[in-house]
Enzyme design. Structure first.
Site, short mmCIF file in Angstrom:
data_model
loop_
_atom_site.label_atom_id
_atom_site.label_comp_id
_atom_site.label_asym_id
_atom_site.label_seq_id
_atom_site.Cartn_x
_atom_site.Cartn_y
_atom_site.Cartn_z
N ALA A 1 39.38 16.43 -37.72
CA ALA A 1 40.38 17.49 -37.78
C ALA A 1 40.43 18.15 -39.15
O ALA A 1 40.71 19.34 -39.27
CB ALA A 1 41.75 16.93 -37.41
N THR A 2 40.12 17.39 -40.19
CA THR A 2 40.14 17.98 -41.53
C THR A 2 39.15 19.15 -41.60
O THR A 2 39.48 20.23 -42.09
CB THR A 2 39.79 16.92 -42.60
OG1 THR A 2 40.79 15.89 -42.54
CG2 THR A 2 39.75 17.51 -43.99
N ASN B 1 52.72 13.93 -38.90
CA ASN B 1 52.09 12.62 -39.01
C ASN B 1 52.95 11.61 -39.75
O ASN B 1 52.85 10.41 -39.51
CB ASN B 1 50.72 12.72 -39.70
CG ASN B 1 50.77 13.51 -40.97
OD1 ASN B 1 51.19 14.67 -41.00
ND2 ASN B 1 50.36 12.90 -42.07
N HIS C 1 40.14 9.93 -33.21
CA HIS C 1 40.57 8.58 -33.63
C HIS C 1 42.07 8.35 -33.56
O HIS C 1 42.53 7.22 -33.72
CB HIS C 1 39.98 8.21 -35.00
CG HIS C 1 40.58 8.89 -36.19
ND1 HIS C 1 41.51 8.26 -36.99
CD2 HIS C 1 40.37 10.09 -36.74
CE1 HIS C 1 41.84 9.06 -37.99
NE2 HIS C 1 41.16 10.18 -37.86
N THR D 1 23.49 18.69 -36.13
CA THR D 1 23.21 17.98 -34.88
C THR D 1 24.45 17.20 -34.43
O THR D 1 25.01 16.43 -35.20
CB THR D 1 22.04 16.99 -35.10
OG1 THR D 1 20.94 17.73 -35.63
CG2 THR D 1 21.64 16.30 -33.82
N CYS E 1 46.99 9.06 -46.48
CA CYS E 1 46.51 9.79 -47.65
C CYS E 1 47.53 9.68 -48.78
O CYS E 1 47.19 9.45 -49.93
CB CYS E 1 46.29 11.26 -47.34
SG CYS E 1 45.81 11.55 -45.65
N1 PLP Z 1 46.27 16.48 -39.32
C1 PLP Z 1 47.12 15.47 -39.07
C2 PLP Z 1 48.50 15.77 -38.61
C3 PLP Z 1 46.70 14.15 -39.22
O1 PLP Z 1 47.53 13.16 -38.96
C4 PLP Z 1 45.35 13.90 -39.63
C5 PLP Z 1 44.89 12.52 -39.82
O2 PLP Z 1 45.17 11.89 -40.78
C6 PLP Z 1 44.51 15.00 -39.89
C7 PLP Z 1 45.01 16.26 -39.72
C8 PLP Z 1 43.09 14.79 -40.33
O3 PLP Z 1 42.32 14.28 -39.28
P1 PLP Z 1 40.85 13.65 -39.50
O4 PLP Z 1 41.10 12.23 -39.90
O5 PLP Z 1 40.18 13.75 -38.16
O6 PLP Z 1 40.16 14.45 -40.53
#
Ligand code: PLP
Length: 370
Positions: A67-68, A147, A194, A230, A313
């Site tokens: 997601a990042t 989160n 995940h 890939t 984080c």
């Molecule tokens: N956005 C939110 C709300 C999250 O909780 C997280 C995960 O920590 C992320 C983005 C980032 O996801 P990823 O670990 O897949 O990069």
């Protein structure tokens, strides 16, 4: 070990492992035109459809490393094609670092960033959104479920405000994806595997049909020339199966989480208050505070319970959480807060046992032990 850190990541579902394993041996490149490659490409197509079923209708899923990356791509990809007056990004002070730090980076490159405050319950005020969003706005970025504190933002309403001003909306849906409907409205949605019992390092950016986005990663032209590199059939198949399971088990998972929430609050007792709304909330996130507590010490006193100070984080940084500060909590109150995250594979017994021990350790720390 009792695992109560479901917002950081979740255990792999037993059903996901067998969906992934064959692709360790079936090593063909899914972008190769030979028979083996086509077999891998077909598995990716199936998984793409499964992930798309948990997204709104009328768009496409593009796979990313997580997601990042998807968030970075959405914001930077839109900013790259910003023209004329539309150079403002409106977001919220409690967003994930992937959004806030991408915005800060773009601010350094000449975009205007407006970071809206939240109310004491953690929800953004729609009047504040209306006031900030106008014809100079490129995109409004608001998450679905926070989160750190689990509160649910009014995503559909924010999207309507963005659209009324001719702007786009990005929704970081990571913490709600699969567990609840992603409301109709956003033009771009991010998710990852995940957090829903799938593997790490695989995520998705959903883009509404007709929206154009500059690529962030250049190379072999995979993902329709939009995201080169890939793909891993193993990770993608794991994501697809995890998304399918999340949809199939949604009602059951939600009822389980509801029971866990009630049991945990009872076991903790009255000395704890919940940070953020208890109503507009995903109940698998229990972020709680106890006046005067040293939460970091509590965590190190209870090493066999995996819980956290806030986001994984933020935990390492020693800085008080930007989310708790945005609720109006003092530094001391933020440092007296912990996050318990639970879900599908948490048993009520282990959660209650952990909560009782957390409460006892907090009492001992504060000299209240019997
Ligand atoms: N956005 C939110 C709300 C999250 O909780 C997280 C995960 O920590 C992320 C983005 C980032 O996801 P990823 O670990 O897949 O990069």
């Amino acid at each position: 070990m009792i695992y109560l850190d479901y917002q950081a990541t979740t255990p792999l579902a037993p059903e996901v492992r067998p969906a992934m394993e064959p692709w360790l041996d079936k090593f063909a490149n899914p972008h190769s035109p030979n028979r083996w490659g086509r077999e891998a490409a077909a598995a990716i197509a199936v998984a793409r459809d499964l992930v798309a079923m948990a997204m709104p209708a009328g768009g496409q899923v593009l796979f990313t490393s997580g997601a990042t990356e998807a968030i970075n791509w959405a914001l930077k990809g839109l900013a790259e094609q910003a023209t004329g007056e539309r150079r403002r990004i409106v977001t919220v002070a409690t967003e994930h670092a992937a959004v806030l730090d991408s915005c800060e980076w773009l601010e350094g490159r000449g975009l205007e960033v407006v970071r809206l405050p939240v109310r004491a319950d953690g929800i953004v005020d729609l009047d504040a959104v209306r006031a900030a969003v106008d014809e100079r706005t490129l995109v409004v970025a608001v998450m679905l479920v926070n989160n750190e504190i689990g509160v649910i933002q009014p995503v559909a309403e924010v999207a309507a405000i963005a659209h009324a001003a001719g702007a786009l909306m990005l929704c970081d849906a990571v913490q709600g994806f699969g567990r609840m409907d992603v409301p109709d409205g956003p033009d771009l949605v991010t998710a990852c595997a995940h957090k829903i019992h799938g593997p790490k390092m695989i995520g998705a950016l959903w883009i509404r049909d007709g929206i154009r986005l500059e690529p962030l990663i250049h190379g072999g032209g995979q993902e329709q020339g939009l995201r080169s590199g890939t793909l891993s059939p193993m990770l993608v198949a794991g994501f697809g199966t995890a998304a399918k399971l999340a949809l199939e088990r949604r009602t059951e998972d939600a009822a389980h989480v509801e029971r866990l929430w009630t049991a945990a609050r009872e076991a903790l007792g009255p000395a704890w208050s919940v940070n953020g709304s208890t109503e507009a909330r995903y109940r698998g996130n229990l972020n709680i505070r106890r006046e005067g507590l040293d939460a970091a010490r509590l965590i190190s006193d209870l090493r066999d319970i995996a819980f956290s100070l806030g986001s994984a984080c933020a935990s390492g940084s020693g800085r008080p959480s930007h989310v708790l500060r945005a609720l109006g909590l003092s530094d001391g109150q933020a440092r007296a807060s912990v996050r318990l995250g639970f879900g599908r594979y948490t048993s009520e017994e282990e959660l209650v046992a952990a909560c009782r021990r957390i409460n006892a350790a907090a009492e001992a720390q504060q000299g209240l032990a019997a």
